[in-house]
Scaffold this motif. Structure first.
Motif, mmCIF file in Angstrom:
data_model
loop_
_atom_site.group_PDB
_atom_site.id
_atom_site.type_symbol
_atom_site.label_atom_id
_atom_site.label_comp_id
_atom_site.label_asym_id
_atom_site.label_seq_id
_atom_site.Cartn_x
_atom_site.Cartn_y
_atom_site.Cartn_z
ATOM 1 N N SER A 79 0.821 -1.207 0.000
ATOM 2 C CA SER A 79 0.000 0.000 0.000
ATOM 3 C C SER A 79 0.847 1.245 0.000
ATOM 4 C CB SER A 79 -0.906 0.009 1.223
ATOM 5 O OG SER A 79 -1.797 -1.040 1.120
ATOM 6 N N GLN A 80 0.365 2.202 -0.799
ATOM 7 C CA GLN A 80 1.090 3.469 -0.836
ATOM 8 C C GLN A 80 0.923 4.173 0.502
ATOM 9 O OE1 GLN A 80 -1.186 5.102 -3.949
ATOM 10 N NE2 GLN A 80 -0.585 3.467 -5.351
ATOM 11 N N GLU A 81 1.896 5.030 0.799
ATOM 12 C CA GLU A 81 1.765 5.840 2.016
ATOM 13 C C GLU A 81 0.785 6.954 1.732
ATOM 14 O OE1 GLU A 81 3.200 5.706 5.178
ATOM 15 O OE2 GLU A 81 3.645 3.663 4.572
ATOM 16 N N HIS A 82 -0.255 7.020 2.491
ATOM 17 C CA HIS A 82 -1.220 8.114 2.333
ATOM 18 C C HIS A 82 -1.150 8.967 3.581
ATOM 19 C CE1 HIS A 82 -2.938 6.044 -1.098
ATOM 20 N NE2 HIS A 82 -3.000 4.949 -0.370
ATOM 21 N N SER A 83 -1.645 10.164 3.441
ATOM 22 C CA SER A 83 -1.618 11.056 4.606
ATOM 23 C C SER A 83 -2.672 10.632 5.599
ATOM 24 C CB SER A 83 -1.882 12.470 4.182
ATOM 25 O OG SER A 83 -3.109 12.506 3.495
ATOM 26 N N ARG B 122 -7.618 1.114 2.656
ATOM 27 C CA ARG B 122 -6.517 2.077 2.811
ATOM 28 C C ARG B 122 -6.205 2.751 1.475
ATOM 29 N NH1 ARG B 122 -2.177 -1.204 4.410
ATOM 30 N NH2 ARG B 122 -2.950 -1.356 6.524
ATOM 31 N N ASP B 123 -6.171 1.967 0.428
ATOM 32 C CA ASP B 123 -5.889 2.530 -0.900
ATOM 33 C C ASP B 123 -7.075 3.312 -1.449
ATOM 34 O OD1 ASP B 123 -3.396 1.508 -0.879
ATOM 35 O OD2 ASP B 123 -3.678 0.092 -2.545
ATOM 36 N N GLU B 126 -7.419 6.569 0.400
ATOM 37 C CA GLU B 126 -6.170 7.341 0.479
ATOM 38 C C GLU B 126 -5.856 7.677 1.931
ATOM 39 O OE1 GLU B 126 -7.903 10.474 -1.918
ATOM 40 O OE2 GLU B 126 -6.751 9.842 -3.652
ATOM 41 N N SER B 127 -5.998 6.692 2.782
ATOM 42 C CA SER B 127 -5.804 6.957 4.206
ATOM 43 C C SER B 127 -4.929 5.883 4.838
ATOM 44 C CB SER B 127 -7.152 6.984 4.923
ATOM 45 O OG SER B 127 -6.947 6.963 6.310
ATOM 46 N N ASN B 128 -3.783 6.310 5.293
ATOM 47 C CA ASN B 128 -2.853 5.372 5.905
ATOM 48 C C ASN B 128 -3.377 4.823 7.228
ATOM 49 O OD1 ASN B 128 -0.360 4.127 5.498
ATOM 50 N ND2 ASN B 128 0.569 5.407 7.071
ATOM 51 N N LYS B 475 -12.295 10.175 1.833
ATOM 52 C CA LYS B 475 -11.666 9.666 3.057
ATOM 53 C C LYS B 475 -12.454 10.115 4.295
ATOM 54 C CE LYS B 475 -7.540 11.108 5.504
ATOM 55 N NZ LYS B 475 -6.206 11.691 5.318
#
Lengths: 83, 546
Positions: A79-83, B122-123, B126-128, B475
């Protein structure tokens, strides 16, 4: 045909609220199953039938796409690092 | 003499159950021989499961003690309406969710290599950090589901093995005590998933599902014959408790009950009638939200990812409602018959006041005289339960390893061996917690536990539908959906927990799930529309026409 499948699905949902049987227990279908219960067994059978029609007329993945997906082998998600 | 016969019969049943457990362990061993040593193989069986095993594992995973012990107990308490509340709604909406959610998630999983639900969210959002919010919620919701299995299974073992150890376990009339039955189930499930991973679970599910469907029908036929045939058993209910054969009740039902109660008290009848129970129309209707829980079950998500192709889902879409019917209908009928079934001396087979979890085990113990058959039927009940436990344990191990340790602590740098090891370690911890909680909560109603667990998952279903079908879901919209479901659900659960007995918790006359579902959906729409849309890159990744 697609719309007929949608309509049948809706009919199944509406048929579930079978208030017309709620206050009677006879006849017993096959001498055993109270009519209200038998109606809901019919809904289970209807759900399977609508499932068949859904597969025949509304299937969401076409053959080419499926073939490509089976061939592809994506690595485990990083998974990409997201904010 | 009678005690000795009961002892032998309890011991024979126990031997049959133990043989079944050994067979499951052997299956786990054979599954482990196909294990390729990679985490993708351990957690999603290298995405190579075909239609039949997929059907059996999806079905086996969704059917648990709730379907076998809970359904008969609830039918005993509330009559035939339980079938409409759970089975026909589920027949419609489970297949709907497989069709609209399962296939799409399988496609995305295949394209992007997802192994867990949280990786997808998560993808997509767009939230880690969404995993940190979802992880405790998913674990918290799965635990009641696990508890249903352990409580239901351990209760059944205790009842069917009555007399096996008369001196050692006098308090349970010689039956294998709850703690020992529960421990045996947990250890066996642990062993076969420990070695076989999700493939072991899927194979075991295929076997166990076949077993519980077949043995369920055998149990039905045997019990029906003992009651003089199915028609006679239903007629007996029509004579003493006709309100249990319909959904609503009338003034005439009350009057009949009072007259029969008077006859019983005067000694003119040996059968004590049961107070008529009705299911309010709005409750019956709003049960429709419960089956949406399958869209959010993390263990089902994991099974969807194991599919070899989209076509593998076709069999499940068609057969799932039919298998549900085949499993539930016999149990519901047995539960209804239990309201009025009598022993040769005229007394009730199930005395009034019997806890609802014990209805089916007692029917089996008292009516199925063959200890071998009794053991086999109980093995069938355990099959239904354990085929859910294994997937749920596996899925929790997978989430913990991939979404928590792998993502936040090791930053995706774990070796495959370490991932498998971590997954197994976390599974052991969860099994231990579940077992200890089951010992504390052994009297809890399996049906009630199930309804609350499904309510929690169903309340989060708008999240997955929105993620797949609504590009504008953001998100912040996702966070709002989850937090609203937790806040409203938590409050309603607290409020309902003050209710006593088997009373159905309702809010404004509807099931709590309807209100929570509505609140989380509204929060999702309002907050998403107030916050910036997802990036084009994200939309391109998840939608055909971004």
């Amino acid at each position: 045909m697609k719309y007929l499948v949608y309509l049948l699905f809706l009919a199944l949902v509406l048929a579930h609220h079978d208030f017309w049987w709620w206050d009677q227990h006879r006849p017993f279908i096959f001498g055993t199953i109270p009519v209200g219960l038998a109606w809901h067994v019919g809904i289970s059978l209807g759900a399977a039938f609508v499932g068949i029609l859904g597969i025949l007329f509304c299937w969401p993945v076409d053959d080419d796409e499926e073939e490509a997906l089976i061939e592809s082998a994506a690595p485990p998600s990083q998974s990409q690092e997201h904010s | 003499m009678i005690a000795q016969a009961a002892g032998n019969s309890g011991m024979v049943s126990l031997v049959v159950i133990v043989c079944y457990m050994v067979m499951l362990i052997a299956l786990g061993y054979f599954a482990s021989r196909s294990f390729k040593g990679t985490s993708a193989d351990y957690f999603v069986a290298s995405r190579g499961i075909g239609p039949f095993v997929l059907l059996m594992s999806l079905f086996g995973t969704t059917m648990t003690a709730f379907a076998i012990i809970g359904s008969s107990g609830e039918a005993y308490n509330a009559g035939i309406g339980v079938y409409g509340k759970m089975v026909s709604w589920s027949g419609i909406f489970h297949s709907f969710c497989f069709f609209l959610v399962g296939i799409k998630l399988w496609r995305l999983g295949k394209q992007h290599g997802y192994m867990t639900q949280i990786q997808f969210f998560r993808d997509r959002f767009e939230s880690n950090n969404i995993g940190l919010l979802l992880f405790p919620i998913l674990v918290g919701l799965i635990i009641p589901y696990l508890l249903m299995g352990v409580i239901g299974g351990a209760t059944a073992i205790e009842k069917i093995t009555t007399g096996a150890f008369p001196e050692m376990f006098a308090a349970t009339k010689g039956g294998l005590p709850f703690w020992a039955g529960g421990l045996m189930m947990c250890v066996v499930v642990l062993i076969y998933i420990f070695f076989g991973g999700v493939r072991g679970a899927a194979w075991a599910n295929a076997l166990q599902t076949s077993i519980f469907v077949v043995l369920g029908i055998v149990m039905f036929v045997v019990i029906a014959n003992k009651l003089g045939g199915p028609a006679a058993a239903t007629e007996q209910v029509a004579k003493y408790n006709p309100s249990y054969l319909k959904v609503s009740i009338s003034e005439a039902d009350h009057e009949r009950f009072l007259a029969q109660q008077a006859a019983f008290e005067a000694g003119e009848s040996k059968v004590q009638p049961r107070e008529p129970e009705a299911i309010p129309p709005l409750i019956f209707l709003t049960y429709m939200f419960i089956p949406f829980s399958v869209a959010m079950f993390p263990h089902l998500f994991q099974h969807w990812l194991t599919a070899k192709s989209a076509s593998s889902f076709k069999l499940s879409v068609v057969m799932h409602p039919l298998l549900m019917m085949l499993t539930w209908l016999p149990c519901v009928l047995i539960g209804i018959w239990a309201t009025s079934a009598t022993m040769p001396d005229g007394s009730l087979v199930i005395p009034i006041g019997t806890p609802q979890n014990s209805v089916l085990p007692i029917m089996i113990a008292k009516l199925v005289k063959s200890p071998i058959l009794g053991g086999l039927v109980t093995a069938g009940v355990l099959a239904a339960i354990m085929s859910s436990l294994d997937s749920q344990f596996m899925c929790l191990g997978s989430i913990f390893t991939n979404d928590i340790v792998g993502h936040y602590i090791a930053h995706e740098k774990l070796s495959d061996n370490t991932k498998v090891l971590l997954g197994r370690g976390f599974i052991v911890v969860i099994v231990a917690i579940t077992y200890l909680l089951a010992l504390q909560l052994r009297g809890a109603s399996v049906f009630k536990l199930g309804v609350w667990c499904f309510t929690g998952f169903a309340s989060l279903a708008p999240l997955v539908f929105g993620a797949l079908y609504w590009k504008r879901l953001t998100k912040m919209g996702a966070y709002a959906t989850i937090l609203t479901a937790v806040a409203v659900g938590g409050y309603l659960f607290w409020d309902a927990s003050r209710l006593e007995g088997t009373k159905e918790p309702t809010i404004f006359g509807v099931m709590p799930v309807a209100l929570i579902f509505a609140a989380s959906t509204i929060a999702m729409f309002v907050v998403s529309l107030m916050t910036p849309a997802p990036s084009h890159a994200t939309l391109k990744k998840f939608f055909k026409n971004p």
